[in-house]
Design an enzyme around this catalytic site. Structure first.
Site, mmCIF file in Angstrom:
data_model
loop_
_atom_site.group_PDB
_atom_site.id
_atom_site.type_symbol
_atom_site.label_atom_id
_atom_site.label_comp_id
_atom_site.label_asym_id
_atom_site.label_seq_id
_atom_site.Cartn_x
_atom_site.Cartn_y
_atom_site.Cartn_z
ATOM 1 N N HIS A 102 -2.653 -0.979 -3.309
ATOM 2 C CA HIS A 102 -3.685 0.046 -3.277
ATOM 3 C C HIS A 102 -3.442 1.244 -4.143
ATOM 4 C CE1 HIS A 102 -4.101 -2.228 0.988
ATOM 5 N NE2 HIS A 102 -4.881 -2.590 -0.062
ATOM 6 N N ASP B 54 -4.460 -4.715 5.968
ATOM 7 C CA ASP B 54 -4.849 -5.682 4.880
ATOM 8 C C ASP B 54 -3.773 -6.598 4.700
ATOM 9 O OD1 ASP B 54 -6.275 -6.618 2.838
ATOM 10 O OD2 ASP B 54 -5.487 -5.152 1.279
ATOM 11 N N SER C 153 0.920 -1.065 -0.103
ATOM 12 C CA SER C 153 -0.043 -0.155 0.056
ATOM 13 C C SER C 153 0.985 1.283 -0.036
ATOM 14 C CB SER C 153 -1.001 -0.138 1.291
ATOM 15 O OG SER C 153 -1.752 0.872 1.029
#
Length: 202
Positions: A50, A143, A23
C-alpha cells in the site's frame, strides 16, 4: 543474468508464482523477504504494498539495491518472468492472467484500497490454482484475508508473518483468522520456506 523463464515453461507440479501483500511496516518486511531469496528464483514475485497514490514511488529502486532479484513497477500486459519482482504501481490494482501476463486496473477501491491484496490473491488463485503461493506480511487492516481464502480454496499455499512478530499485526492476524494459512512464521523464516516450496524438482 539468467535467461528469464516464461510461466509456460514451469511444469504443472511446480509452483508458478508468489504473490506478496504488505502495508504499514512493509518496506522493512519486503527488504528482509527479498534479501533471503536467491537471484535465480524460478518464479516471479508479484507485490502489493500500500503506497500513497499522490506521490511517485521509489520502492522499486529501494528494493533493487537490497536484492539480487530484478525489481520493477509492473506494467500493463507485460509477461511476468521468473526471478523478477513486480510491484503494483500506486493507485493501480495488480492482476495476473493465466498466460502469465499482468494487468493493471483503476477499478473501484476494495476496502478503501487500490492496489488491493485481495484482488491480487484472487487473480493468482484463478490463474494458477494449486501452483500459487500467497504471502501476507505486516500491515494494518484486513486486506488479503478474502484473497488467502481464495488461494486456499483453489489448492494454493498460504504463508503469513506471525502477527506477534509483525510491526503492524492487523493484516497477518486477519489472514490467520481465516483458517486458510498453511505457515505462520517470523519474517526471517519466510524466505527459506518459499525457497523450499518453489525449488524445481529434478
Amino acid at each position: 543474468m539468467p535467461t528469464p523463464t516464461p510461466p509456460s515453461a514451469v511444469t504443472p507440479e511446480n509452483f508458478a508464482v508468489v504473490a506478496v501483500a504488505a502495508s504499514a511496516g512493509g518496506i522493512h518486511g519486503l527488504v528482509t523477504l527479498l534479501e533471503g531469496l536467491d537471484s535465480e528464483l524460478p518464479v516471479p514475485l508479484l507485490v502489493v504494498q500500500h503506497l500513497d497514490p499522490r506521490h511517485r514511488t521509489v520502492l522499486a529502486e529501494i528494493l533493487n539495491r537490497r536484492t539480487g532479484l530484478a525489481v520493477k513497477l509492473a506494467e500493463q500486459d507485460e509477461t511476468a518472468f521468473a526471478g523478477t519482482v513486480y510491484i503494483a504501481p500506486p493507485d493501480r490494482h495488480l492482476l495476473v492472467r493465466p498466460d502469465g501476463t499482468l494487468s493493471l486496473s483503476r477499478s473501484e477501491l476494495v476496502h478503501f484500497l487500490r492496489p488491493s491484496a485481495d484482488l491480487l490473491f484472487e487473480s493468482v488463485a484463478g490463474a494458477y490454482g494449486p501452483r500459487a503461493i500467497a504471502v501476507v506480511l505486516t500491515g494494518t487492516g484486513n486486506d488479503g484475508a478474502m484473497g488467502v481464502d481464495a488461494v486456499k480454496s483453489r489448492g494454493g499455499t498460504v504463508i503469513a508473518q506471525d502477527p506477534r512478530t509483525a510491526e503492524f499485526r492487523g493484516m497477518p492476524e486477519a489472514a490467520v483468522g481465516t483458517g486458510a494459512v498453511d505457515f505462520v512464521l517470523p519474517l526471517e523464516e519466510i524466505p527459506a520456506v518459499i525457497r523450499g516450496l518453489v525449488e524445481i524438482k529434478k
